[in-house]
Design a protein around this motif. Structure first.
Motif, PDB file in Angstrom:
ATOM      1  N   ALA A 120     -13.838   2.697  -7.710  1.00  0.00           N
ATOM      2  CA  ALA A 120     -14.303   4.054  -7.429  1.00  0.00           C
ATOM      3  C   ALA A 120     -15.664   4.317  -8.065  1.00  0.00           C
ATOM      4  O   ALA A 120     -16.487   5.046  -7.506  1.00  0.00           O
ATOM      5  N   GLY A 125     -15.197   1.769  -3.389  1.00  0.00           N
ATOM      6  CA  GLY A 125     -14.830   3.181  -3.271  1.00  0.00           C
ATOM      7  C   GLY A 125     -15.879   4.139  -3.788  1.00  0.00           C
ATOM      8  O   GLY A 125     -15.634   5.352  -3.833  1.00  0.00           O
ATOM      9  N   TYR A 128     -16.707   8.078  -2.614  1.00  0.00           N
ATOM     10  CA  TYR A 128     -15.543   8.742  -2.017  1.00  0.00           C
ATOM     11  C   TYR A 128     -14.853   9.599  -3.076  1.00  0.00           C
ATOM     12  O   TYR A 128     -14.753   9.208  -4.239  1.00  0.00           O
ATOM     13  N   ASN A 129     -14.338  10.751  -2.667  1.00  0.00           N
ATOM     14  CA  ASN A 129     -13.689  11.654  -3.622  1.00  0.00           C
ATOM     15  C   ASN A 129     -12.328  11.133  -4.071  1.00  0.00           C
ATOM     16  O   ASN A 129     -12.018  11.135  -5.261  1.00  0.00           O
ATOM     17  N   THR A 130     -11.500  10.707  -3.128  1.00  0.00           N
ATOM     18  CA  THR A 130     -10.156  10.245  -3.447  1.00  0.00           C
ATOM     19  C   THR A 130     -10.022   8.786  -3.035  1.00  0.00           C
ATOM     20  O   THR A 130     -10.138   8.451  -1.855  1.00  0.00           O
ATOM     21  N   VAL A 131      -9.783   7.930  -4.023  1.00  0.00           N
ATOM     22  CA  VAL A 131      -9.692   6.487  -3.803  1.00  0.00           C
ATOM     23  C   VAL A 131      -8.278   6.037  -4.119  1.00  0.00           C
ATOM     24  O   VAL A 131      -7.752   6.314  -5.210  1.00  0.00           O
ATOM     25  N   ASN A 147     -12.253  12.143  -7.863  1.00  0.00           N
ATOM     26  CA  ASN A 147     -13.507  12.609  -8.459  1.00  0.00           C
ATOM     27  C   ASN A 147     -13.802  11.919  -9.791  1.00  0.00           C
ATOM     28  O   ASN A 147     -14.186  12.559 -10.781  1.00  0.00           O
ATOM     29  N   ASP A 249      -9.510   9.366   0.894  1.00  0.00           N
ATOM     30  CA  ASP A 249     -10.767   9.170   1.612  1.00  0.00           C
ATOM     31  C   ASP A 249     -11.012   7.702   1.924  1.00  0.00           C
ATOM     32  O   ASP A 249     -11.720   7.382   2.887  1.00  0.00           O
ATOM     33  N   VAL A 250     -10.476   6.810   1.096  1.00  0.00           N
ATOM     34  CA  VAL A 250     -10.650   5.377   1.305  1.00  0.00           C
ATOM     35  C   VAL A 250      -9.485   4.648   0.637  1.00  0.00           C
ATOM     36  O   VAL A 250      -8.938   5.130  -0.367  1.00  0.00           O
ATOM     37  N   THR A 282      -9.525   7.058   7.891  1.00  0.00           N
ATOM     38  CA  THR A 282      -9.611   6.475   6.554  1.00  0.00           C
ATOM     39  C   THR A 282      -9.959   4.991   6.650  1.00  0.00           C
ATOM     40  O   THR A 282      -9.248   4.229   7.306  1.00  0.00           O
ATOM     41  N   LYS A 285     -10.803  -1.021   2.931  1.00  0.00           N
ATOM     42  CA  LYS A 285     -11.908  -1.846   2.478  1.00  0.00           C
ATOM     43  C   LYS A 285     -11.452  -2.933   1.506  1.00  0.00           C
ATOM     44  O   LYS A 285     -10.503  -2.733   0.735  1.00  0.00           O
TER      45      LYS A 285
END
Length: 319
Positions: A120, A125, A128-131, A147, A249-250, A282, A285
């Protein structure tokens, strides 16, 4: 200087990072399976070795902060390790023992949380806000970073996705394989390297490691290909449940199975069957930092996200 340690079932890796994230030193050794005392001594010796190595690259005499990723977590109730698939760690005050062995405070965190935090911050990640970070290795686990802060939870079990049951099970998947946690059919028993190997053995009677199964599938072996297709479907179901609950988000994959290129095409196509949405955007990755992402995340425990992810420092609960 920040030192991170990844305590795995088969290896212990340590890394020393400069404040700007540059790698100053990195070493790994085989893990002493089944032996708690040797695990503590192995970590101690490895930390001192990378510290000495880093001293030759521009930080002479510097003692680093120490974060350790473990395949479990620390119980807020007892201060002892719990939920570790390296079962010889369970019931020990690992942070206190390491702090005594090394003469400095130590922060412990779940290895999947460390992986997710690393990816993250400056990995796949980033931005992105939420990983949702997944480790598909000997076992399977996950970490959630929101975050820039890893979610731990009041019971220290946030992200314990590996010990949810495989969702939407097929008749021949019930009741599911026995898990070390005492239940049956956990995600970990299906969608891990060990799970793939055991599934292949049940179907064929042959015992092969995950790498050999993949190699056979690449040559057109029908049974190996069928095993990988079952793995893909199970992973898609397990991640669809995450999409339905968390809608990250990812999703970033790590661990040995994350090297399977086919997962990044097949799983997003499959998970739409079970995800409760007309479309899923979504991305799935591959990790950026390879099998050292977890150890990098451990090194960051005293910097980015430290208040959310660290359970204790030298016996004291973080505020």
């Amino acid at each position: 200087m920040r030192i991170g340690v990844d305590l795995g079932g088969s290896k212990i890796e340590a890394i020393a990072l400069a404040d700007d994230g540059r790698i100053l030193a990195r070493q790994r050794v085989a893990a002493p399976r089944g032996d708690y005392r040797r695990s503590v001594l192995g970590i101690r010796d490895l930390v001192l070795a990378v510290e000495a190595q880093a001293g030759t690259t521009g930080s002479p005499g510097t003692r680093g902060s120490l974060g350790v990723g473990i395949p479990g977590t620390v119980s807020p109730a007892t201060g002892l390790v719990k939920n570790a698939n390296s079962v010889w760690l369970i019931g020990h005050a690992l942070d206190k023992d390491l702090a005594e062995a090394l003469g400095r405070p130590v922060r412990l965190a779940n290895d999947a949380n460390c992986f997710a935090l690393s990816e993250a911050m400056d990995g796949a990640g980033a931005g992105y806000n939420t990983v949702f970070g997944v480790i598909l290795g000997t076992g399977c686990g996950a970490g959630i970073v929101i975050n820039g802060h890893a979610l731990v939870g009041p019971n220290a079990i946030a992200g314990e996705w590996g010990h949810n049951p495989l969702p939407w099970p097929m008749p021949d998947e019930l009741p599911g394989p026995a898990c070390y946690c005492g239940l049956r059919g956990c995600n970990e028993t299906w969608i891990s390297g060990t799970g793939l190997e055991n599934d292949f053995t049940r179907a064929t009677g042959l015992q092969l490691d995950a790498e050999d199964i993949v190699a056979r599938a690449d040559t057109g072996d029908a049974e190996a290909e069928a095993a990988l297709r079952r793995l893909e479907t199970r992973l898609a179901r397990a991640l669809a449940a995450v999409l339905n609950l968390l809608d990250p988000d990812v999703i970033v994959l790590g661990g040995g199975l994350s090297n399977l290129d086919r997962l990044y095409q097949s799983v997003p196509q499959l998970w739409e069957t079970w995800a409760f949405s007309d479309t899923i955007v979504t991305p799935l990755k591959r990790n950026l930092h390879g099998d050292s992402s977890g150890v990098r995340g451990a090194a960051w425990l005293w910097a980015i996200g430290e208040r959310a992810i660290g359970e204790r420092a030298s016996g004291e609960r973080l505020p």
